[in-house]
Design an enzyme around this catalytic site. Structure first.
Site, PDB file in Angstrom:
ATOM      1  N   MET A  19       0.845  -1.204   0.000  1.00 21.86           N
ATOM      2  CA  MET A  19       0.000   0.000   0.000  1.00 21.86           C
ATOM      3  C   MET A  19       0.875   1.246   0.000  1.00 21.86           C
ATOM      4  O   MET A  19       1.756   1.387   0.844  1.00 21.86           O
ATOM      5  CB  MET A  19      -0.929   0.006   1.213  1.00 21.86           C
ATOM      6  CG  MET A  19      -1.996  -1.077   1.172  1.00 21.86           C
ATOM      7  SD  MET A  19      -3.029  -1.070   2.650  1.00 21.86           S
ATOM      8  CE  MET A  19      -1.932  -1.858   3.841  1.00 21.86           C
ATOM      9  N   CYS A 102      -3.484  -1.803  -9.307  1.00 23.41           N
ATOM     10  CA  CYS A 102      -3.708  -0.436  -8.825  1.00 23.41           C
ATOM     11  C   CYS A 102      -4.702   0.282  -9.743  1.00 23.41           C
ATOM     12  O   CYS A 102      -4.464   0.400 -10.948  1.00 23.41           O
ATOM     13  CB  CYS A 102      -2.405   0.341  -8.750  1.00 23.41           C
ATOM     14  SG  CYS A 102      -2.651   2.050  -8.180  1.00 23.41           S
ATOM     15  N   HIS A 171      -7.363  -9.282  -5.948  1.00 20.79           N
ATOM     16  CA  HIS A 171      -8.324  -8.387  -5.296  1.00 20.79           C
ATOM     17  C   HIS A 171      -9.661  -8.612  -5.983  1.00 20.79           C
ATOM     18  O   HIS A 171      -9.771  -8.434  -7.204  1.00 20.79           O
ATOM     19  CB  HIS A 171      -7.874  -6.936  -5.438  1.00 20.79           C
ATOM     20  CG  HIS A 171      -8.773  -5.968  -4.720  1.00 20.79           C
ATOM     21  ND1 HIS A 171      -8.282  -4.966  -3.916  1.00 20.79           N
ATOM     22  CD2 HIS A 171     -10.120  -5.852  -4.661  1.00 20.79           C
ATOM     23  CE1 HIS A 171      -9.296  -4.280  -3.399  1.00 20.79           C
ATOM     24  NE2 HIS A 171     -10.415  -4.808  -3.859  1.00 20.79           N
TER      25      HIS A 171
END
Length: 330
Positions: A19, A102, A171
């Site tokens: 992150m 991202c 994700h």
């Protein structure tokens, strides 16, 4: 036991997600102390590394106490990814991870991060360029697809494994969702249950409690969980999940003293790593999360984000301990 190349992880490992402005060495150190099994650097621009950008180079700093640790890179140019892979390999992390997940505009507009989800052939070429340029295991973090109409994670997983990717973190959102709405782990389960897939599959998205971690472990059959936002300012989540897995019971919530100790460590390590001024300034955004939900905390937070000298900050932290002595965190 889960293996990524020669790296051995415990059964069902818990990973700290990469992150930006969060998973730097000081915070990784805290998460390691509190049960994270593997961690990743903040994501690093391949072009930034090649240009010798100071901020990008700083992100290459890793320390033996945090191993196993991966360094994550992103980019949309094969040659740049290959060159940055060689630069990263020289600092000898345990793993090189590629960010194809991202969703932020400035990354996607450069044809990197989740932007690559629109061109799987390019994703494969970029990944192959990294694999061919390093002796280290290469892993990938990505999303389900660009949007609900182009979910392509099944093809992506098979093709990445075919060229030698050692593990895949997914994700469970599309790029269009950003971080909104609900994650859909059924797609991760389908990838994991594909008989062609033998590499470890880690799930990511919305894990914010021990109960949910156990539910998703049992329901979706993944090899481990990657935790992102729920770990920001709350490194205790890793040991809380592990304890719940073993006992079915909850660990006591971290006390004010626990939280102050974590902040002291974070601030101290940040100043040691970045220098006093930068360490103080870049720790400020974390205070809100460390003391989230604490009654009438606003005046103390205001102090923490405005004080400029280490001795003043440590005195303010001592005062917080005194004021909240005996306070029960719910």
């Amino acid at each position: 036991m889960i293996k990524i190349g020669n790296i051995e992880l415990p059964d069902f490992p818990l990973l700290l997600a990469p992150m930006e402005d969060v998973s730097d060495p000081p915070y990784r150190r805290l998460c390691k102390m509190h049960g994270a099994d593997m961690m990743y650097s903040e994501f690093i621009s391949s072009e930034g590394l090649i240009r010798d950008a100071i901020k990008s180079r700083m992100k290459l700093d890793i320390f033996d106490y945090e191993r196993p640790v991966g360094i994550q890179i992103f980019g949309g140019d094969e040659e740049a990814m290959a060159m940055s892979s060689k630069i990263v390999s020289a600092v000898n992390p345990d793993i090189i991870d590629i960010n194809f997940g991202c969703p932020v505009k400035k990354v996607v507009c450069k044809g990197a991060g989740a932007g690559v989800l629109k061109d799987v052939d390019l994703m494969i070429r970029l990944t192959k360029a990294v694999i061919d340029s390093t002796h280290l295991p290469v892993t990938v973090k990505t999303r389900l697809g660009w949007d609900d109409n182009s979910i392509n994670i099944d093809e992506v997983a098979e093709r990445l494994q075919d060229i030698g990717v050692a593990a895949l973190s997914i994700h469970a959102r599309t790029r269009a969702q950003m971080y909104k709405g609900h994650s859909d782990w059924s797609h991760i389960a389908r990838v994991k249950n594909n008989p062609r897939i033998t590499m470890p599959i880690f799930g990511n998205g919305d894990i914010d409690s021990p109960e949910k971690a156990l539910e998703y472990k049992n329901k979706y059959g993944i090899d481990g969980i990657m935790i992102g936002r729920a770990a920001i300012g709350y490194p205790w989540i890793f040991n809380e999940i592990k304890h719940y897995f073993k006992t079915g019971e909850h660990l006591a919530k971290p006390t004010i003293m626990d939280r102050v100790e974590a902040v002291r460590n974070h601030l101290t390590w940040a100043m040691e790593w970045k220098g006093e001024r930068l360490g103080i300034v870049e720790t400020r955004p974390h205070y809100t999360n460390y003391f989230k939900g604490i009654h009438s905390f606003k005046p103390h937070k205001q102090q923490l984000v405005t004080l400029d000298r280490p001795e003043e900050l440590f005195a303010a932290l001592n005062e917080i301990e005194d004021v909240y002595a005996g306070y029960e965190v719910v």
